[in-house]
Design a protein around this motif. Structure first.
Motif, PDB file in Angstrom:
ATOM      1  N   LYS A  64       0.841  -1.202   0.000  1.00 53.87           N
ATOM      2  CA  LYS A  64       0.000   0.000   0.000  1.00 53.87           C
ATOM      3  C   LYS A  64       0.871   1.246   0.000  1.00 53.87           C
ATOM      4  CE  LYS A  64      -4.038  -1.921   2.201  1.00 53.87           C
ATOM      5  NZ  LYS A  64      -5.023  -1.743   3.258  1.00 53.87           N
ATOM      6  N   GLY A  65       0.354   2.297  -0.632  1.00 45.56           N
ATOM      7  CA  GLY A  65       1.069   3.564  -0.685  1.00 45.56           C
ATOM      8  C   GLY A  65       0.676   4.472   0.464  1.00 45.56           C
ATOM      9  N   THR A  80      -4.580   7.534  -1.702  1.00 42.64           N
ATOM     10  CA  THR A  80      -3.181   7.606  -2.125  1.00 42.64           C
ATOM     11  C   THR A  80      -2.987   8.392  -3.416  1.00 42.64           C
ATOM     12  OG1 THR A  80      -3.344   5.556  -3.398  1.00 42.64           O
ATOM     13  CG2 THR A  80      -2.642   5.375  -1.084  1.00 42.64           C
ATOM     14  N   LYS A  82      -3.810   6.977  -6.196  1.00 42.56           N
ATOM     15  CA  LYS A  82      -3.680   5.902  -7.184  1.00 42.56           C
ATOM     16  C   LYS A  82      -4.953   5.067  -7.150  1.00 42.56           C
ATOM     17  CE  LYS A  82       1.253   5.814  -6.598  1.00 42.56           C
ATOM     18  NZ  LYS A  82       2.401   5.108  -6.123  1.00 42.56           N
TER      19      LYS A  82
END
Length: 104
Positions: A64-65, A80, A82
């Motif tokens: 995960k970002g 994020t 994204k």
């Protein structure tokens, strides 16, 4: 103006802005800690991923970002930047809030 002189809506707005700022500070602290950990791992000839057992993206484990945006009224809702945009992000854009205003 003191807190005693503020309306409920003003206090809620202030709390939301404080929560967003706290999230920004926490994200920066995490980024700083991660960078320090990477440097320490490199000094011993390892990558942080090798030491933590994490896999790189595309190697089977989801990574995960860090959140990039926060809901303007509820800082617990983040994105994020994204993947699919959350509904709250589109709603905020429609209300005239810019992405830059929601950045953490």
């Amino acid at each position: 103006m003191t807190l005693d002189g503020m309306t409920r809506d003003e206090l809620i707005d202030l709390k939301a802005r404080i929560d967003i700022q706290l999230d920004k500070l926490e994200a920066q602290r995490k980024a700083d800690a991660l960078e320090a950990a990477r440097k320490a791992a490199e000094e011993f000839g390892f990558s942080l991923e090798e030491l933590s057992g994490a896999r790189k993206p595309g190697k089977g484990k989801l990574v995960k970002g860090m959140p990039k945006y926060a809901h303007p009224e509820d800082a617990t809702k983040t994105w994020t930047g994204k993947g699919r945009k959350p509904k709250w992000f589109d709603d905020a854009l429609a209300a005239g809030i810019t992405p830059e205003q929601m950045e953490i």
